[in-house]
Structures are given as structure tokens and as C-alpha cells.
Design an enzyme around this catalytic site. Structure first.
Site, PDB file in Angstrom:
ATOM      1  N   ASN A  87       0.935  -1.267   0.187  1.00  0.00           N
ATOM      2  CA  ASN A  87       0.109  -0.101   0.042  1.00  0.00           C
ATOM      3  C   ASN A  87       0.751   1.236   0.015  1.00  0.00           C
ATOM      4  O   ASN A  87       0.541   2.195  -0.717  1.00  0.00           O
ATOM      5  CB  ASN A  87      -0.877  -0.115   1.262  1.00  0.00           C
ATOM      6  CG  ASN A  87      -1.328   1.365   1.592  1.00  0.00           C
ATOM      7  OD1 ASN A  87      -2.442   1.795   1.033  1.00  0.00           O
ATOM      8  ND2 ASN A  87      -0.742   2.000   2.578  1.00  0.00           N
ATOM      9  N   TYR A 152       4.509   9.412 -10.917  1.00  0.00           N
ATOM     10  CA  TYR A 152       3.531   8.366 -10.045  1.00  0.00           C
ATOM     11  C   TYR A 152       2.450   7.644 -10.962  1.00  0.00           C
ATOM     12  O   TYR A 152       2.633   6.436 -10.635  1.00  0.00           O
ATOM     13  CB  TYR A 152       2.820   9.489  -9.395  1.00  0.00           C
ATOM     14  CG  TYR A 152       1.505   8.995  -8.527  1.00  0.00           C
ATOM     15  CD1 TYR A 152       2.033   8.423  -7.224  1.00  0.00           C
ATOM     16  CD2 TYR A 152       0.306   9.119  -8.753  1.00  0.00           C
ATOM     17  CE1 TYR A 152       1.134   7.891  -6.246  1.00  0.00           C
ATOM     18  CE2 TYR A 152      -0.732   8.399  -7.816  1.00  0.00           C
ATOM     19  CZ  TYR A 152      -0.448   7.992  -6.795  1.00  0.00           C
ATOM     20  OH  TYR A 152      -1.082   7.613  -5.800  1.00  0.00           O
ATOM     21  N   ALA A 154       3.440   6.346 -13.884  1.00  0.00           N
ATOM     22  CA  ALA A 154       4.285   5.381 -14.449  1.00  0.00           C
ATOM     23  C   ALA A 154       4.369   4.389 -13.399  1.00  0.00           C
ATOM     24  O   ALA A 154       4.367   3.061 -13.714  1.00  0.00           O
ATOM     25  CB  ALA A 154       5.678   5.788 -14.919  1.00  0.00           C
TER      26      ALA A 154
HETATM   27  P1  NAP Z   1      -0.628   8.408   2.666  1.00  0.00           P
HETATM   28  O1  NAP Z   1      -1.650   9.067   3.870  1.00  0.00           O
HETATM   29  O2  NAP Z   1       0.424   9.469   2.498  1.00  0.00           O
HETATM   30  O3  NAP Z   1       0.312   7.480   3.614  1.00  0.00           O
HETATM   31  C1  NAP Z   1       1.216   6.895   3.073  1.00  0.00           C
HETATM   32  C2  NAP Z   1       2.085   5.559   3.948  1.00  0.00           C
HETATM   33  O4  NAP Z   1       3.183   5.043   3.035  1.00  0.00           O
HETATM   34  C3  NAP Z   1       2.445   6.161   5.081  1.00  0.00           C
HETATM   35  O5  NAP Z   1       2.135   5.291   6.040  1.00  0.00           O
HETATM   36  C4  NAP Z   1       3.898   6.450   5.025  1.00  0.00           C
HETATM   37  O6  NAP Z   1       4.447   6.291   6.374  1.00  0.00           O
HETATM   38  C5  NAP Z   1       4.232   5.387   4.217  1.00  0.00           C
HETATM   39  N1  NAP Z   1       5.477   5.313   3.447  1.00  0.00           N
HETATM   40  C6  NAP Z   1       5.799   6.201   2.558  1.00  0.00           C
HETATM   41  N2  NAP Z   1       6.934   6.358   2.187  1.00  0.00           N
HETATM   42  C7  NAP Z   1       7.512   5.133   2.530  1.00  0.00           C
HETATM   43  C8  NAP Z   1       8.698   4.524   2.562  1.00  0.00           C
HETATM   44  N3  NAP Z   1       9.711   5.110   1.607  1.00  0.00           N
HETATM   45  N4  NAP Z   1       8.834   3.289   3.088  1.00  0.00           N
HETATM   46  C9  NAP Z   1       7.874   2.728   3.794  1.00  0.00           C
HETATM   47  N5  NAP Z   1       6.623   3.274   4.147  1.00  0.00           N
HETATM   48  C10 NAP Z   1       6.435   4.602   3.411  1.00  0.00           C
HETATM   49  O7  NAP Z   1      -1.241   7.906   1.671  1.00  0.00           O
HETATM   50  P2  NAP Z   1      -2.578   7.407   1.292  1.00  0.00           P
HETATM   51  O8  NAP Z   1      -3.333   8.412   0.727  1.00  0.00           O
HETATM   52  O9  NAP Z   1      -2.959   6.556   2.589  1.00  0.00           O
HETATM   53  O10 NAP Z   1      -2.079   6.365   0.169  1.00  0.00           O
HETATM   54  C11 NAP Z   1      -1.903   5.040   0.390  1.00  0.00           C
HETATM   55  C12 NAP Z   1      -1.693   4.198  -1.190  1.00  0.00           C
HETATM   56  O11 NAP Z   1      -2.907   4.561  -1.977  1.00  0.00           O
HETATM   57  C13 NAP Z   1      -0.600   4.881  -1.942  1.00  0.00           C
HETATM   58  O12 NAP Z   1       0.176   3.713  -2.744  1.00  0.00           O
HETATM   59  C14 NAP Z   1      -1.288   5.934  -2.820  1.00  0.00           C
HETATM   60  O13 NAP Z   1      -0.397   6.092  -3.958  1.00  0.00           O
HETATM   61  C15 NAP Z   1      -2.497   5.208  -3.194  1.00  0.00           C
HETATM   62  N6  NAP Z   1      -3.790   6.123  -3.652  1.00  0.00           N
HETATM   63  C16 NAP Z   1      -4.091   7.057  -2.749  1.00  0.00           C
HETATM   64  C17 NAP Z   1      -5.112   7.793  -3.352  1.00  0.00           C
HETATM   65  C18 NAP Z   1      -5.550   8.916  -2.507  1.00  0.00           C
HETATM   66  O14 NAP Z   1      -6.702   9.885  -3.025  1.00  0.00           O
HETATM   67  N7  NAP Z   1      -5.306   9.091  -1.208  1.00  0.00           N
HETATM   68  C19 NAP Z   1      -5.420   7.526  -4.535  1.00  0.00           C
HETATM   69  C20 NAP Z   1      -4.966   6.493  -5.420  1.00  0.00           C
HETATM   70  C21 NAP Z   1      -4.076   5.569  -4.531  1.00  0.00           C
HETATM   71  P3  NAP Z   1       5.864   6.964   6.621  1.00  0.00           P
HETATM   72  O15 NAP Z   1       5.642   8.131   6.113  1.00  0.00           O
HETATM   73  O16 NAP Z   1       5.950   6.751   8.099  1.00  0.00           O
HETATM   74  O17 NAP Z   1       6.950   5.912   5.997  1.00  0.00           O
END
Ligand code: NAP
Length: 244
Positions: A87, A152, A154
């Protein structure tokens, strides 16, 4: 209901945290992984308070060494991992013309290479168990494209291709590999967008609301379940209808 061990990356907040809570509520042991151990600990506490088992581990997807260590620690503390939720993801947006190579590479490294390396860590264990669920959290933009997000997009389109290839490689071992493509979900990742952009997006969503992390977690929980045993290589859109 059979209890298994699930490993969720990016479980400290947003969608990953909701996935961890939901998988724990379904009776699974959950390993919560991300860089910020303090935030992971608070999510783990919430799971324990509800009677579940949670193991926080530090993980930085940009480092192969950290990935290996995190999975070794997880298996030692929680046994074989048979559910993996890839995720965690980051954005570093900008128009391609001006995009720095670092911004291209770090997004591909974390979102795509990191996910691949996590899969490599669990494949053998799943084969041995003759049961596995790999769920990759991609994005609607990995299907539609999006200006200003070439790196992103890609990475997320790459995850979709990876999902389909591994579904074919691992199917005979009773390991399913699927992707979820969330639309706009209210988390830290989208909190930075302007009100104007949010309103424009809202207008394009037939269900007339943004997604909640729990909307994605519900789909993850389903794909991780016995009920989803005949689903592999699927790209499940959870986007309120914004892209069909
Ligand atoms: P978020 O709130 O920014 O959370 C991201 C999570 O990833 C955090 O727990 C962060 O924890 C962790 N993370 C970031 N960099 C990391 C690294 N190098 N190693 C390990 N962990 C890492 O994001 P979200 O919105 O929940 O998104 C979760 C997923 O859904 C992502 O893949 C995102 O692309 C996808 N997504 C989100 C949306 C949206 O609208 N929010 C839409 C489509 C897809 P730490 O910073 O503590 O490492």
C-alpha cells in the site's frame, strides 16, 4: 474464518492504517510497516485494544536492506506471511519538462521497485503454504494517466502490469495477485490539493463524495478473504465511478 498473518506497508496512516485495522478485525495477525515507528505503534495499540494482534516493524521501501530486515523480523515474530498489502506510496508531482531525475527515481523506487522487492520476500513462504494473497494498491491515474504526475502514474501503471504478470506466474501455487485502483481518497496525500481542484474532482465523481480509507480497506479485506479465492489478475476500481 481462518486466521493468517498479513503484512501491510504504509500502515501508519491513511489507507494502509485502515487496511491494517480491517484485516485485524477479520481475525488476522497484522504486521504494520512504515518509516515512522511511533505512528505505527499508535495504530497497533488501536488493534490491540480491539482484541487483535499487531506487530509494528520499521520499513523504508527505498532501501533493499531495510525491506529484508523488516520481513525477517515479521516472520520471526508473526510466522509465515500469507497476505501482503503493498500500500505504501509517495508522490513528487511536477510537469515532465522540469521533473528532476531524483523525483522520477524516488517515486519509482518506493512505489514500484519497493513493492516488487516486498513480493520477492513473501513468495517462497506463500508457495510453501500453498496459499497466498498479494494485493497491490495502485491508483485510478495508473489507468487514466494524469498530467503533472508522470512519475507517479508510471509507477502505478507498472504495478498493474506487475500484478497481471505475477498472477500468471503464481496462480498454479494458489497465490492470487490483484490490484486495487482507488480514486480520490481523503488522506494526508490528498490534503495538499487546493479547494478548486477538490471541487473539480468532486464534480467528476458519480457517487458525489470522496473516498474514505475504509472504502479501500473493505476491498482489500475482500481480496484477502477465502471468498476471493477465484479472483486473480483483477484490477478492482474503487473510485466512486470517476473512471470506468
Ligand atoms: P499517505 O496518507 O500519504 O500514507 C502513505 C503511507 O506510506 C504512510 O504510512 C507512510 O508512512 C508510508 N510510506 C511512505 N514512504 C514510505 C517508504 N519509503 N517506506 C515505507 N513506507 C512509506 O497515503 P494514502 O493516501 O493513504 O495512500 C496509500 C496508497 O494509496 C498509496 O500507494 C497511494 O499512492 C494510493 N492511492 C491514494 C489515493 C488517495 O486519494 N489518497 C488515490 C489513489 C491511490 P511513513 O511516512 O511513516 O513511512
Amino acid at each position: 474464518m481462518s486466521s493468517r498473518t498479513a503484512f501491510v506497508t504504509g500502515a501508519s496512516r491513511g489507507i494502509g492504517r485502515a487496511c491494517a485495522l480491517s484485516l485485524a478485525a477479520a481475525g488476522h495477525k497484522v504486521v504494520l510497516a512504515a518509516r515512522d515507528l511511533q505512528k505505527l505503534e499508535s495504530a497497533a495499540e488501536e488493534i490491540r485494544a480491539a482484541g487483535g494482534t499487531a506487530i509494528p516493524v520499521s520499513l523504508d521501501l527505498s532501501s533493499e536492506e531495510s525491506i529484508k530486515q523488516a520481513f525477517a523480523q515479521a516472520v520471526q515474530q508473526a510466522g509465515p506471511i500469507t497476505i501482503l498489502v503493498n500500500n505504501a506510496g509517495i508522490t513528487k508531482d511536477g510537469l515532465a519538462l522540469r521533473m528532476k531525475r531524483d523525483d522520477w527515481e524516488s517515486v519509482l523506487q518506493t512505489n514500484l521497485t519497493g513493492s516488487f522487492l516486498c513480493i520477492q520476500q513473501v513468495m517462497q513462504g506463500m508457495m510453501k503454504e500453498r496459499w497466498g494473497r498479494i494485493i497491490n494498491v495502485a491508483s485510478v491515474v495508473g489507468e487514466s494517466g494524469n498530467p503533472g504526475q508522470a512519475n507517479y502514474v508510471a509507477s502505478k501503471a507498472g504495478l498493474i502490469g506487475l500484478t497481471k504478470s505475477l498472477a500468471q506466474e503464481l496462480g498454479s501455487r494458489n497465490i492470487t495477485v490483484n490490484a486495487i485502483t482507488p480514486g480520490f481518497v481523503d488522506t494526508d496525500m490528498t490534503a495538499v490539493l487546493s479547494e478548486e481542484v477538490r471541487q473539480k474532482m468532486l464534480a467528476s465523481i458519480p457517487l458525489k463524495r470522496f473516498g474514505k480509507p475504509e472504502d479501500i480497506a473493505g476491498a482489500v479485506r475482500f481480496l484477502a478473504s477465502e471468498d476471493a479465492g477465484y479472483i486473480t489478475g483483477a484490477i478492482l476500481k474503487v473510485n466512486g465511478g470517476m473512471y470506468m
